[in-house]
Design a protein around this motif. Structure first.
Motif, PDB file in Angstrom:
ATOM      1  N   GLU A   8     -39.091  50.654 -20.172  1.00 40.97           N
ATOM      2  CA  GLU A   8     -38.890  51.419 -21.127  1.00 40.97           C
ATOM      3  C   GLU A   8     -37.452  51.047 -21.782  1.00 40.97           C
ATOM      4  O   GLU A   8     -37.239  51.130 -23.085  1.00 40.97           O
ATOM      5  CB  GLU A   8     -38.990  53.136 -20.714  1.00 40.97           C
ATOM      6  N   PHE A   9     -36.413  51.304 -20.835  1.00 42.29           N
ATOM      7  CA  PHE A   9     -34.903  51.151 -21.312  1.00 42.29           C
ATOM      8  C   PHE A   9     -34.564  49.872 -21.927  1.00 42.29           C
ATOM      9  O   PHE A   9     -34.012  49.948 -22.867  1.00 42.29           O
ATOM     10  CB  PHE A   9     -34.104  51.771 -20.427  1.00 42.29           C
ATOM     11  N   ILE A  12     -36.168  49.875 -25.326  1.00 42.00           N
ATOM     12  CA  ILE A  12     -35.424  50.724 -26.453  1.00 42.00           C
ATOM     13  C   ILE A  12     -33.970  49.959 -26.776  1.00 42.00           C
ATOM     14  O   ILE A  12     -33.575  49.878 -27.884  1.00 42.00           O
ATOM     15  CB  ILE A  12     -34.817  52.214 -25.792  1.00 42.00           C
ATOM     16  N   ILE A  15     -34.868  47.394 -29.261  1.00 43.07           N
ATOM     17  CA  ILE A  15     -34.988  47.774 -30.585  1.00 43.07           C
ATOM     18  C   ILE A  15     -33.533  48.490 -31.190  1.00 43.07           C
ATOM     19  O   ILE A  15     -33.246  48.112 -32.230  1.00 43.07           O
ATOM     20  CB  ILE A  15     -35.817  49.212 -30.468  1.00 43.07           C
ATOM     21  N   ILE A  30     -30.071  55.854 -32.819  1.00 45.72           N
ATOM     22  CA  ILE A  30     -30.510  55.628 -31.433  1.00 45.72           C
ATOM     23  C   ILE A  30     -29.462  55.680 -30.137  1.00 45.72           C
ATOM     24  O   ILE A  30     -28.308  55.129 -30.419  1.00 45.72           O
ATOM     25  CB  ILE A  30     -31.186  54.294 -31.398  1.00 45.72           C
ATOM     26  N   GLY A  31     -29.658  56.022 -29.360  1.00 47.59           N
ATOM     27  CA  GLY A  31     -28.934  56.074 -28.064  1.00 47.59           C
ATOM     28  C   GLY A  31     -28.484  57.342 -27.248  1.00 47.59           C
ATOM     29  O   GLY A  31     -28.111  57.360 -26.256  1.00 47.59           O
ATOM     30  N   ASP A  32     -28.455  58.379 -28.135  1.00 47.42           N
ATOM     31  CA  ASP A  32     -28.091  59.684 -27.561  1.00 47.42           C
ATOM     32  C   ASP A  32     -29.236  60.750 -27.515  1.00 47.42           C
ATOM     33  O   ASP A  32     -30.306  60.289 -27.597  1.00 47.42           O
ATOM     34  CB  ASP A  32     -26.830  60.486 -28.469  1.00 47.42           C
ATOM     35  N   ASP A  33     -29.219  61.769 -27.126  1.00 47.81           N
ATOM     36  CA  ASP A  33     -30.333  62.685 -26.844  1.00 47.81           C
ATOM     37  C   ASP A  33     -30.725  63.064 -27.856  1.00 47.81           C
ATOM     38  O   ASP A  33     -32.229  63.515 -28.197  1.00 47.81           O
ATOM     39  CB  ASP A  33     -29.972  63.953 -25.792  1.00 47.81           C
ATOM     40  N   LEU A  92     -39.250  56.907 -34.754  1.00 48.16           N
ATOM     41  CA  LEU A  92     -40.663  55.894 -34.079  1.00 48.16           C
ATOM     42  C   LEU A  92     -41.151  56.262 -32.705  1.00 48.16           C
ATOM     43  O   LEU A  92     -40.349  55.937 -31.787  1.00 48.16           O
ATOM     44  CB  LEU A  92     -40.547  54.443 -34.433  1.00 48.16           C
ATOM     45  N   GLY A 124     -34.321  56.975 -34.111  1.00 45.46           N
ATOM     46  CA  GLY A 124     -34.700  57.547 -32.758  1.00 45.46           C
ATOM     47  C   GLY A 124     -36.063  57.448 -32.558  1.00 45.46           C
ATOM     48  O   GLY A 124     -36.722  56.765 -33.678  1.00 45.46           O
ATOM     49  N   GLY A 125     -36.615  57.815 -31.509  1.00 47.43           N
ATOM     50  CA  GLY A 125     -37.725  57.781 -31.489  1.00 47.43           C
ATOM     51  C   GLY A 125     -38.222  58.139 -29.767  1.00 47.43           C
ATOM     52  O   GLY A 125     -37.551  58.876 -29.246  1.00 47.43           O
ATOM     53  N   ASP A 126     -39.255  57.815 -29.441  1.00 49.85           N
ATOM     54  CA  ASP A 126     -39.667  57.755 -27.970  1.00 49.85           C
ATOM     55  C   ASP A 126     -40.505  56.640 -27.645  1.00 49.85           C
ATOM     56  O   ASP A 126     -41.362  56.109 -28.584  1.00 49.85           O
ATOM     57  CB  ASP A 126     -40.491  59.146 -27.737  1.00 49.85           C
ATOM     58  N   THR A 127     -40.453  56.355 -26.339  1.00 49.35           N
ATOM     59  CA  THR A 127     -41.343  55.218 -25.754  1.00 49.35           C
ATOM     60  C   THR A 127     -42.115  55.653 -24.563  1.00 49.35           C
ATOM     61  O   THR A 127     -41.465  56.020 -23.633  1.00 49.35           O
ATOM     62  CB  THR A 127     -40.478  54.056 -25.669  1.00 49.35           C
TER      63      THR A 127
HETATM   64  P1  ADP Z   1     -34.763  61.388 -23.557  1.00 43.57           P
HETATM   65  O1  ADP Z   1     -35.170  60.911 -22.079  1.00 43.57           O
HETATM   66  O2  ADP Z   1     -33.192  61.951 -23.558  1.00 43.57           O
HETATM   67  O3  ADP Z   1     -35.743  61.748 -24.707  1.00 43.57           O
HETATM   68  P2  ADP Z   1     -35.055  58.311 -24.207  1.00 43.57           P
HETATM   69  O4  ADP Z   1     -34.861  57.672 -23.075  1.00 43.57           O
HETATM   70  O5  ADP Z   1     -36.550  58.647 -24.632  1.00 43.57           O
HETATM   71  O6  ADP Z   1     -34.121  59.619 -24.150  1.00 43.57           O
HETATM   72  O7  ADP Z   1     -34.456  57.697 -25.607  1.00 43.57           O
HETATM   73  C1  ADP Z   1     -33.313  57.295 -25.431  1.00 43.57           C
HETATM   74  C2  ADP Z   1     -32.807  57.002 -27.050  1.00 43.57           C
HETATM   75  O8  ADP Z   1     -33.464  56.001 -27.374  1.00 43.57           O
HETATM   76  C3  ADP Z   1     -32.600  58.259 -27.971  1.00 43.57           C
HETATM   77  O9  ADP Z   1     -31.859  58.301 -28.794  1.00 43.57           O
HETATM   78  C4  ADP Z   1     -34.280  58.081 -28.755  1.00 43.57           C
HETATM   79  O10 ADP Z   1     -34.453  58.622 -29.898  1.00 43.57           O
HETATM   80  C5  ADP Z   1     -34.162  56.444 -28.734  1.00 43.57           C
HETATM   81  N1  ADP Z   1     -35.833  55.809 -28.524  1.00 43.57           N
HETATM   82  C6  ADP Z   1     -36.581  55.987 -27.784  1.00 43.57           C
HETATM   83  N2  ADP Z   1     -37.840  55.278 -28.178  1.00 43.57           N
HETATM   84  C7  ADP Z   1     -37.642  54.731 -29.287  1.00 43.57           C
HETATM   85  C8  ADP Z   1     -38.365  54.102 -30.223  1.00 43.57           C
HETATM   86  N3  ADP Z   1     -39.721  53.500 -29.938  1.00 43.57           N
HETATM   87  N4  ADP Z   1     -37.757  53.684 -31.278  1.00 43.57           N
HETATM   88  C9  ADP Z   1     -36.330  53.996 -31.534  1.00 43.57           C
HETATM   89  N5  ADP Z   1     -35.531  54.831 -30.945  1.00 43.57           N
HETATM   90  C10 ADP Z   1     -36.084  54.916 -29.551  1.00 43.57           C
END
Ligand code: ADP
Ligand code: MG
Length: 335
Positions: A8-9, A12, A15, A30-33, A92, A124-127
């Motif tokens: 996952e990391f 990210i 990206i 991207i990169g902070d909470d 995303l 930002g987003g989530d994966t």
């Molecule tokens: P948390 O566990 O705090 O939610 P994540 O590990 O999910 O943090 O995400 C770390 C960073 O990466 C955050 O800034 C998040 O917005 C970004 N991020 C995660 N997935 C994606 C993605 N698919 N596209 C763009 N940014 C992403």
């Protein structure tokens, strides 16, 4: 390489590297909470979100991953266009199957970034892992000069109804992709398939309409012209009268419909995913100069009808009423 090899990391990080540092008005990307947007003064912020699910909105194998990335952003941009907003930030969220290849995600991101207009930042987003296949959710934030958003509810009797571009190309493209039809001309085939796989959001048209201060009402055509115009009518509590003879249809879509014995109005009226804008303008206002500006900016614009009091959409062909097709467009959960 498998996605599992970078995790996952790692993904990210990949990206984030492609996207680069945040630029104003975004101060944290991207990169902070969470991300931080510093909105300029005098704007309204406009937010939209859409989700695409493998097997419901697309078939893996049927759609190239670049196109999937492109389209998942485009369909969201279209919602901002329909509000008259300029895109600022994208978020995303990806649900990815365990056996996903890293190369597939790279190609998806390529398409996503290709569809990204200047001014928009992926912030930002989530994966997450998704055992049931790809899930793509995109959220956008856009801005509009204060008080200038375009609403579905703002049509008034006496307005004229316009539509950008052409209607039905995406449905024609889908019929080709599904093997239900095949144009004789290869450039027609490419044009129609592209209309389906890489729709262009009408951002410039939306911006001109909102800047004009004359246009108050728009909707994008995602579920089919009749259905979306129907939504506009019910929100505004008005009726729309549409002249079929003035509906903009490409020669490619019309020829293909005729070739397979289909009513040539069926795709333009009920086919979804055109991502054109339907908008209304007061008949006595400066409609003509506004349409001229849009044409000058490269947007074809057709006057297709008028708003009257009443409800629903009624159709005319050569001045005579014509019945509305029974199924007017796409609707999840309906049989
Ligand atoms: P948390 O566990 O705090 O939610 P994540 O590990 O999910 O943090 O995400 C770390 C960073 O990466 C955050 O800034 C998040 O917005 C970004 N991020 C995660 N997935 C994606 C993605 N698919 N596209 C763009 N940014 C992403
Ligand atoms: Mg998270």
């Amino acid at each position: 390489m498998k996605l599992g090899d970078v995790g996952e990391f790692g993904l990210i990080e990949r990206i984030a590297r492609r996207v680069g540092d945040a630029r104003p008005p975004v101060s944290v990307g991207i990169g902070d909470d969470a991300s931080v947007l510093v909105p300029p003064a005098g704007v309204d912020l406009v937010t939209t979100t859409d989700t695409l699910i493998q097997g419901v909105h697309f078939l893996v194998g049927g759609t190239p991953f670049e196109d999937l990335g492109y389209k998942s952003l485009s369909v969201n941009l279209s919602d901002l266009a329909a509000m008259g907003a300029r895109p600022l930030q994208a978020f995303l969220s990806l649900g990815l199957p365990p056996d996903c290849q890293l190369e597939e995600v790279d190609r998806f991101i390529d398409g996503f970034l290709e569809a990204s207009p200047p001014g928009l930042q992926l912030s930002g987003g989530d994966t997450v892992m998704s055992p049931g296949g790809w899930v793509v959710s995109v959220t956008l934030i856009g801005q509009c000069p204060a008080g200038r958003v375009l609403l579905r509810s703002a049509a008034r009797p006496g307005d004229l109804v316009f539509v950008t571009g052409t209607l039905g190309d995406s449905a024609a493209g889908l019929s080709i992709i599904m093997g239900k039809s095949a144009p004789e001309d290869d450039s027609d085939r490419r044009y129609l398939v592209k209309a389906h796989n890489r729709p262009m959001a009408q951002l410039e048209a939306g911006r001109i309409l909102s800047d004009s201060g004359v246009c108050r009402c728009a909707i994008d055509v995602s579920d089919g012209f009749l259905q979306d115009l129907g939504h506009l009518c019910s929100s505004s509590r008005v009726r729309a009268e549409v002249d079929l003879d003035s509906l903009p249809v490409s020669a490619a879509a019309e020829n293909l419909a005729r070739m397979i014995g289909l009513d040539p109005f069926l795709w333009p009226l009920t086919g979804g995913e055109d991502y054109q804008l339907i908008f209304t303008l007061p008949a006595d206002g400066p409609a003509r100069s506004l349409i001229f500006s849009m044409e000058k900016a490269g947007t074809r614009t057709s006057r297709v009808g008028r708003i009257v009091s009443g409800e629903g959409v009624v159709l005319f062909e050569q001045g005579r009423p014509r019945p509305v097709p029974p199924r007017t467009g796409h609707n999840h959960f309906r049989a």
